[in-house]
Scaffold this motif. Structure first.
Motif, mmCIF file in Angstrom:
data_model
loop_
_atom_site.group_PDB
_atom_site.id
_atom_site.type_symbol
_atom_site.label_atom_id
_atom_site.label_comp_id
_atom_site.label_asym_id
_atom_site.label_seq_id
_atom_site.Cartn_x
_atom_site.Cartn_y
_atom_site.Cartn_z
ATOM 1 N N CYS A 3 14.145 -37.634 1.759
ATOM 2 C CA CYS A 3 13.810 -36.655 0.722
ATOM 3 C C CYS A 3 13.688 -35.244 1.268
ATOM 4 O O CYS A 3 13.801 -34.273 0.511
ATOM 5 C CB CYS A 3 12.507 -37.074 0.032
ATOM 6 S SG CYS A 3 12.675 -38.588 -0.936
ATOM 7 N N PRO B 29 17.855 -34.150 -0.123
ATOM 8 C CA PRO B 29 17.207 -34.308 -1.430
ATOM 9 C C PRO B 29 18.179 -34.655 -2.556
ATOM 10 O O PRO B 29 17.823 -35.417 -3.469
ATOM 11 C CB PRO B 29 16.532 -32.955 -1.665
ATOM 12 C CG PRO B 29 17.241 -31.999 -0.748
ATOM 13 C CD PRO B 29 17.631 -32.802 0.438
ATOM 14 N N ALA C 183 18.910 -38.234 -2.310
ATOM 15 C CA ALA C 183 17.700 -38.999 -2.626
ATOM 16 C C ALA C 183 17.583 -39.267 -4.115
ATOM 17 O O ALA C 183 17.113 -40.336 -4.524
ATOM 18 C CB ALA C 183 16.467 -38.246 -2.125
ATOM 19 N N VAL D 56 11.137 -36.157 -5.764
ATOM 20 C CA VAL D 56 11.735 -36.027 -4.438
ATOM 21 C C VAL D 56 10.801 -35.217 -3.542
ATOM 22 O O VAL D 56 10.545 -35.578 -2.388
ATOM 23 C CB VAL D 56 13.125 -35.362 -4.518
ATOM 24 C CG1 VAL D 56 13.699 -35.162 -3.114
ATOM 25 C CG2 VAL D 56 14.069 -36.210 -5.356
ATOM 26 N N ASN E 284 7.797 -37.299 -2.510
ATOM 27 C CA ASN E 284 8.079 -38.194 -1.391
ATOM 28 C C ASN E 284 8.211 -37.440 -0.070
ATOM 29 O O ASN E 284 7.777 -37.925 0.987
ATOM 30 C CB ASN E 284 9.378 -38.965 -1.650
ATOM 31 C CG ASN E 284 9.207 -40.100 -2.631
ATOM 32 O OD1 ASN E 284 8.095 -40.542 -2.915
ATOM 33 N ND2 ASN E 284 10.311 -40.584 -3.165
ATOM 34 N N ALA E 285 8.801 -36.266 -0.118
ATOM 35 C CA ALA E 285 8.987 -35.486 1.105
ATOM 36 C C ALA E 285 7.657 -35.124 1.746
ATOM 37 O O ALA E 285 7.557 -35.010 2.970
ATOM 38 C CB ALA E 285 9.791 -34.223 0.795
#
Length: 263
Positions: free
Chosen positions: A45, A49, A52, A66, A69-70
């Motif tokens: 992510c 991205p 993802a 995204v 999650n990163a």
């Protein structure tokens, strides 16, 4: 007794709280496998991205997932029973359990998670987006990853008690009772299915299924019952007013069908 729940797809992100510390979670035996998933998810992510979005099945209207999650490693955490939301968790309503039932929930209930394998309701975790049927670069299939690692955690959490399995199909594939090569685990496993009966026909309906599972767990925790066999669990549910049909014992456990006409 160990009660296994599925996660919710939707999650409520913590507004404040300390970042994730894997060593503070139950079942530290799972931490190496947890770390691999977290590292792979954050890398995907952060560095890719756009990919993802497709890999994780994120809707175009929820691209913020995204970013969520990163930032998984540094995001604020909250108790898992506040992160997971939706029909099942609304019906369970952990925050409104009696003090005794809350203690039982903390020790007996665990949630199957694509990121963490298993988490207790009091474990502090961040919100995330990773479905159980995802193939994650660097890890491969999430189901296969946890099939290779989850057994030790479940064995530790279960001890010699009864396993009450309320997972959905996707998360049931993370681990099966016959996976450990032990004849005792299937004999101590009750797989609970909810069937909606209408006009003489029975079928699984998602909303009925989730809401009823939440209410079943809530009633069991409040009752204080601690059955040791699938048959005793069926009796406990009947004592609580549910209609239960018990299937034959199999290599993966005993299926209990809960028959409902309305929520």
């Amino acid at each position: 007794m160990l009660i296994l729940l599925p996660p919710s797809e939707g999650k409520t992100a913590a507004v404040r709280g300390n970042p994730l510390t894997l060593d503070d979670l139950r079942l530290p035996v799972l931490n190496p496998a947890r770390a691999k998933v977290i590292d792979a998810l954050v890398e995907l992510c952060t560095t890719r991205p756009d990919e993802a979005v497709d890999i994780l099945g994120i809707p175009k209207t929820q691209l913020e997932l995204v970013t969520l999650n990163a930032g998984l490693s540094d995001a604020p955490t909250a108790r898992a029973d506040r992160i997971y939301t939706g029909v099942l968790y609304d019906a369970l309503s952990p925050a409104t359990l009696s003090p005794a039932a809350k203690r039982r929930a903390t020790s007996r209930v665990m949630v199957t998670s694509s990121v963490f394998g298993l988490v207790g309701l009091a474990d502090r975790i961040p919100a995330y987006r990773l479905s159980g049927d995802t193939t994650l670069p660097g890890i491969g299939g999430v189901q296969a990853h946890w099939r290779a690692h989850l057994g030790a955690g479940i064995t530790e959490a279960l001890g010699d008690g009864l396993l009450v399995d309320l997972r959905s199909g996707t998360y049931a594939a993370f681990w099966r009772p016959d996976a450990e090569g032990s004849s005792t685990v299937p004999a101590r496993t009750a797989t609970v299915r909810v069937l909606h009966e209408h006009n003489g026909q029975r079928k699984v309906v998602s909303h009925f299924n989730k809401a009823t599972k939440g209410r079943l767990v809530r009633a069991l925790l409040e009752s204080g019952a601690n059955p040791r066999t699938p048959a005793k669990l069926a009796d406990a549910f009947r004592d609580l007013g549910w209609t239960v049909e018990t299937g034959p014992a199999t290599k993966t456990g005993t299926q209990l069908d809960i028959i409902v006409a309305e929520i």
